[in-house]
Design a protein around this motif. Structure first.
Motif, PDB file in Angstrom:
ATOM      1  N   TYR A  30       0.777  -1.343  -0.007  1.00  0.00           N
ATOM      2  CA  TYR A  30      -0.163  -0.121  -0.143  1.00  0.00           C
ATOM      3  C   TYR A  30       0.911   1.150  -0.121  1.00  0.00           C
ATOM      4  O   TYR A  30       0.677   2.107  -0.643  1.00  0.00           O
ATOM      5  CB  TYR A  30      -0.992   0.015   1.271  1.00  0.00           C
TER       6      TYR A  30
ATOM      7  N   ARG B  53       2.620   1.675  -3.204  1.00  0.00           N
ATOM      8  CA  ARG B  53       1.409   2.387  -4.422  1.00  0.00           C
ATOM      9  C   ARG B  53       1.439   4.047  -4.284  1.00  0.00           C
ATOM     10  O   ARG B  53       1.483   4.482  -5.158  1.00  0.00           O
ATOM     11  CB  ARG B  53       0.147   1.703  -4.134  1.00  0.00           C
ATOM     12  N   ARG B  54       1.408   4.106  -3.201  1.00  0.00           N
ATOM     13  CA  ARG B  54       1.441   5.714  -2.892  1.00  0.00           C
ATOM     14  C   ARG B  54       2.623   6.399  -3.436  1.00  0.00           C
ATOM     15  O   ARG B  54       2.517   7.332  -3.811  1.00  0.00           O
ATOM     16  CB  ARG B  54       1.350   6.028  -1.364  1.00  0.00           C
TER      17      ARG B  54
ATOM     18  N   THR C 149       4.525   5.348  -5.607  1.00  0.00           N
ATOM     19  CA  THR C 149       4.388   5.299  -6.994  1.00  0.00           C
ATOM     20  C   THR C 149       3.868   6.452  -7.689  1.00  0.00           C
ATOM     21  O   THR C 149       3.770   6.950  -8.766  1.00  0.00           O
ATOM     22  CB  THR C 149       4.140   3.963  -7.772  1.00  0.00           C
ATOM     23  N   GLU C 150       2.360   6.555  -7.022  1.00  0.00           N
ATOM     24  CA  GLU C 150       1.496   7.656  -7.637  1.00  0.00           C
ATOM     25  C   GLU C 150       2.150   9.012  -7.381  1.00  0.00           C
ATOM     26  O   GLU C 150       1.936  10.011  -8.390  1.00  0.00           O
ATOM     27  CB  GLU C 150       0.324   7.535  -6.856  1.00  0.00           C
ATOM     28  N   MET C 151       2.992   9.122  -6.566  1.00  0.00           N
ATOM     29  CA  MET C 151       3.685  10.637  -6.202  1.00  0.00           C
ATOM     30  C   MET C 151       4.919  10.958  -7.145  1.00  0.00           C
ATOM     31  O   MET C 151       5.063  11.803  -7.648  1.00  0.00           O
ATOM     32  CB  MET C 151       4.021  10.681  -4.959  1.00  0.00           C
TER      33      MET C 151
ATOM     34  N   GLY D 232       5.909   8.507 -10.036  1.00  0.00           N
ATOM     35  CA  GLY D 232       5.458   7.736 -11.324  1.00  0.00           C
ATOM     36  C   GLY D 232       6.651   6.777 -11.662  1.00  0.00           C
ATOM     37  O   GLY D 232       6.577   6.340 -12.579  1.00  0.00           O
TER      38      GLY D 232
END
Length: 392
Positions: free
Chosen positions: A353, A356-357, A359-361, A363
């Motif tokens: 989890y 994933r955060r 990666t979202e920030m 890229g």
């Protein structure tokens, strides 16, 4: 040719009448152009006046040619010299042929009006022969213009590419590019790599760019080939096709920018990427300059270092200790999530989890070897910068 020598010229009386009517004939020719040629009606007033000058000069030259049948017509200077050279630039050859056709038709229509008795057939034949000479002269004018324009364009293109490499002011680049027909705001990217050792690289690049419907500028700077692509809906695909024409070694594409005014930024990033590319032997070809950010930063590129800080280090630091701590743990474990979870005393799903955060920030997936390397370099440089700030 033999018909120049053997033809009987119209009588002096016919030529005097033709000379007196030349102004009226030129006016009638322009009026018919206005009626029959829709594009002519939209021409600016100064360009229409140039056409009138050429028509008048053509009629005067025709009269003089009839008076001295043994003298070859000097149409390039006598007729087309009446208008500025810009006429060949703004009026395509096809349109010029239409202008000549209409003028000849007007002259032919009025043969019966200006010819003395017994001269009509002779004058009509002279008009036909003269129109042939005008056609040859027109082709010569446009061929000469195309040759000189091609040489000038090649020189201007070389200067423009050199200016991009040297980072000249954007307004100068846009001005030079507009002279080559480039749209002001078309998306643009710059490719750099080794120039091939043989063959006509300019022709090969242009051929490849045409296949992908892209505008192109080409320059060889030292042993490097610099290509500017624009006007394509898919610049990435265009870059992949054009990169096939480079010499051996890496080919780097700069970021897509919103016009040639900013193409210097794309060229600067691409050149920095090319210098750092040997540090990533397995890089794709072409490779984006942004994909080489860690190598560029290690090579001393300040813009790459700043970009890594802004895109990766700062977002992770701003996310809070848990996300950053988890990223560091995963990097330390070589991407082993279970080992990272044990080190952090959390469940592996918690690790997933948090990643994933991250990666979202940023890229970038930390579990991917390339993503992990980029994040690791960004965090290491950020730590060094923070340490330096404490000492100053």
């Amino acid at each position: 040719m033999s018909d120049r020598v053997s033809r009987r010229p119209p009588s002096a009386a016919t030529l005097r009448r033709l000379e007196r009517a030349s102004g009226s004939l030129a006016t009638r020719a322009v009026a018919r152009m206005d009626d029959e040629l829709p594009w002519f009606r939209t021409m600016p007033a100064d360009q229409r006046s140039w056409v009138m000058l050429v028509a008048q000069a053509g009629l005067a030259s025709f009269v003089e040619w009839c008076r001295t049948p043994d003298r070859p017509p000097r149409l390039t200077g006598e007729v087309f010299g009446a208008a500025p050279r810009e006429l060949a630039r703004v009026v395509p050859l096809k349109h010029t042929v239409d202008l000549v056709r209409v003028t000849v038709e007007v002259m032919d229509d009025f043969v019966g009006t200006v010819a003395e008795p017994g001269d009509a057939d002779v004058l009509r034949l002279a008009v036909l022969q003269y129109s042939r000479e005008v056609a040859f002269a027109t082709a010569h004018v446009y061929a000469t213009f195309a040759e000189s324009r091609g040489a000038w364009d090649a020189r201007l293109e070389a200067l423009l590419v050199d200016a991009l490499v040297r980072g000249e002011r954007p307004e100068e680049l846009s001005g030079r590019a507009s002279a080559l027909g480039w749209a002001a705001m078309t998306p643009v990217t710059v490719l750099v790599g080794a120039a091939p050792q043989d063959g006509d690289v300019h022709a090969a690049i242009r051929r490849a760019a045409r296949q992908v419907r892209s505008e192109v500028l080409v320059g060889v700077h030292a042993d490097q080939l610099v290509v500017v692509l624009g006007g394509s809906p898919d610049l990435q695909s265009a870059a992949e096709r054009v990169s096939d024409e480079f010499g051996p070694g890496p080919v780097v594409t700069g970021p897509v920018v919103d016009g040639l005014g900013r193409a210097g930024d794309s060229a600067s990033a691409a050149l920095a990427g090319l210098r750092a590319a040997p540090a990533w032997p397995g890089a794709p070809r072409p490779v984006a300059a942004d994909a080489l950010l860690p190598e560029r930063a290690l090579d001393g590129d300040p813009s790459a270092r700043t970009t890594l800080q802004e895109r990766i280090a700062q977002p992770l630091q701003a996310a809070g200790g848990e996300v950053l701590e988890t990223v560091r743990a995963v990097l330390a474990s070589g991407g082993n999530l279970e080992a990272s979870a044990r080190a952090l005393f959390v469940h592996p799903n918690t690790v997933r989890y948090r990643l994933r955060r991250a990666t979202e920030m940023t890229g970038l997936p930390v579990t991917d070897p390339r993503g992990a390397w980029t994040v690791q370099v960004a965090l290491a440089l950020a730590a060094l910068d923070q340490e330096r700030s404490l000492w100053h």
